[in-house]
Design a protein around this motif. Structure first.
Motif, PDB file in Angstrom:
ATOM      1  N   GLY A 148      -0.068   3.116  -3.179  1.00 33.90           N
ATOM      2  CA  GLY A 148      -1.011   2.116  -3.640  1.00 33.90           C
ATOM      3  C   GLY A 148      -0.703   0.731  -3.117  1.00 33.90           C
ATOM      4  N   SER A 149      -1.483  -0.239  -3.601  1.00 33.92           N
ATOM      5  CA  SER A 149      -1.376  -1.611  -3.128  1.00 33.92           C
ATOM      6  C   SER A 149      -1.368  -2.592  -4.285  1.00 33.92           C
ATOM      7  N   LEU A 150      -0.731  -3.720  -4.061  1.00 32.37           N
ATOM      8  CA  LEU A 150      -0.744  -4.849  -4.974  1.00 32.37           C
ATOM      9  C   LEU A 150      -0.742  -6.122  -4.148  1.00 32.37           C
ATOM     10  N   ARG A 151      -1.277  -7.188  -4.717  1.00 41.27           N
ATOM     11  CA  ARG A 151      -1.179  -8.494  -4.098  1.00 41.27           C
ATOM     12  C   ARG A 151      -0.545  -9.465  -5.075  1.00 41.27           C
ATOM     13  N   LEU A 152       0.567 -10.049  -4.673  1.00 43.59           N
ATOM     14  CA  LEU A 152       1.246 -11.054  -5.466  1.00 43.59           C
ATOM     15  C   LEU A 152       0.795 -12.444  -5.035  1.00 43.59           C
ATOM     16  N   SER A 153       0.717 -13.340  -6.000  1.00 42.56           N
ATOM     17  CA  SER A 153       0.373 -14.727  -5.730  1.00 42.56           C
ATOM     18  C   SER A 153       1.428 -15.631  -6.336  1.00 42.56           C
ATOM     19  N   CYS A 154       1.636 -16.775  -5.711  1.00 42.56           N
ATOM     20  CA  CYS A 154       2.589 -17.760  -6.203  1.00 42.56           C
ATOM     21  C   CYS A 154       2.012 -19.145  -5.962  1.00 42.56           C
ATOM     22  N   ALA A 155       1.764 -19.860  -7.038  1.00 39.02           N
ATOM     23  CA  ALA A 155       1.222 -21.207  -6.961  1.00 39.02           C
ATOM     24  C   ALA A 155       2.331 -22.232  -7.177  1.00 39.02           C
ATOM     25  N   ALA A 156       2.452 -23.169  -6.261  1.00 38.63           N
ATOM     26  CA  ALA A 156       3.467 -24.210  -6.334  1.00 38.63           C
ATOM     27  C   ALA A 156       2.851 -25.524  -6.782  1.00 38.63           C
ATOM     28  N   SER A 157       3.621 -26.280  -7.545  1.00 42.44           N
ATOM     29  CA  SER A 157       3.188 -27.599  -7.974  1.00 42.44           C
ATOM     30  C   SER A 157       4.394 -28.516  -8.050  1.00 42.44           C
ATOM     31  N   GLY A 158       4.146 -29.816  -8.074  1.00 43.63           N
ATOM     32  CA  GLY A 158       5.217 -30.785  -8.141  1.00 43.63           C
ATOM     33  C   GLY A 158       5.376 -31.543  -6.840  1.00 43.63           C
ATOM     34  N   SER A 159       6.620 -31.780  -6.458  1.00 42.86           N
ATOM     35  CA  SER A 159       6.933 -32.555  -5.260  1.00 42.86           C
ATOM     36  C   SER A 159       6.948 -31.643  -4.042  1.00 42.86           C
ATOM     37  N   ILE A 160       5.778 -31.403  -3.494  1.00 39.92           N
ATOM     38  CA  ILE A 160       5.619 -30.479  -2.378  1.00 39.92           C
ATOM     39  C   ILE A 160       5.883 -31.201  -1.063  1.00 39.92           C
ATOM     40  N   SER A 161       6.880 -30.745  -0.319  1.00 35.94           N
ATOM     41  CA  SER A 161       7.136 -31.276   1.014  1.00 35.94           C
ATOM     42  C   SER A 161       6.128 -30.699   1.986  1.00 35.94           C
ATOM     43  N   SER A 162       5.661 -31.519   2.901  1.00 31.62           N
ATOM     44  CA  SER A 162       4.667 -31.050   3.855  1.00 31.62           C
ATOM     45  C   SER A 162       5.238 -30.001   4.804  1.00 31.62           C
TER      46      SER A 162
END
Length: 115
Positions: A16-30
């Motif tokens: 089977g399949s899965l898709r993981l997501s990860c959302a970042a916030s805060g002091s994001i370096s370019s």
């Protein structure tokens, strides 16, 4: 400080399949690298995949051809598409972010591959 929130884990049958997501916030370096590590019970943490802010991806040999990492810089989000899952993929998956100000990890999301 960077905060990371993972989602998308769960129980899936072999193949089977899965898709993981990860959302970042805060002091994001370019300029940064985001990726996924995983840790199974009784085993050491291992690198799964990374992707730079420029879109260069690297994978562990065990997941090459099955997993795809991608990112949406506008949303500060990284994804891990996992196909052809195997029981050996069972682990807690941790999102990570590495930038100029340091390295950060999320709390992890459980992926279980079982019949």
């Amino acid at each position: 400080q960077v905060q990371l929130v993972e989602s998308g884990g769960g129980l899936v049958q072999p193949g089977g399949s899965l898709r993981l997501s990860c959302a970042a916030s805060g002091s994001i370096s370019s300029i940064n690298v985001m990726g996924w590590d995983r840790q199974a019970p009784g085993k050491e943490r291992e690198l799964v995949a990374t992707i730079t802010s420029g879109g260069i991806a690297n994978y562990a040999n065990s997941v090459k051809g099955r997993f795809t990492i991608s990112r949406d810089n506008a949303k500060n989000t990284v994804y891990l598409q996992m196909n052809s899952l195997e029981p050996e993929d069972t682990a807690v998956y941790y999102c990570n972010f590495r930038g100029a100000r340091g390295r950060y990890w999320g709390q992890g999301t459980q992926v279980t591959v079982s019949s």
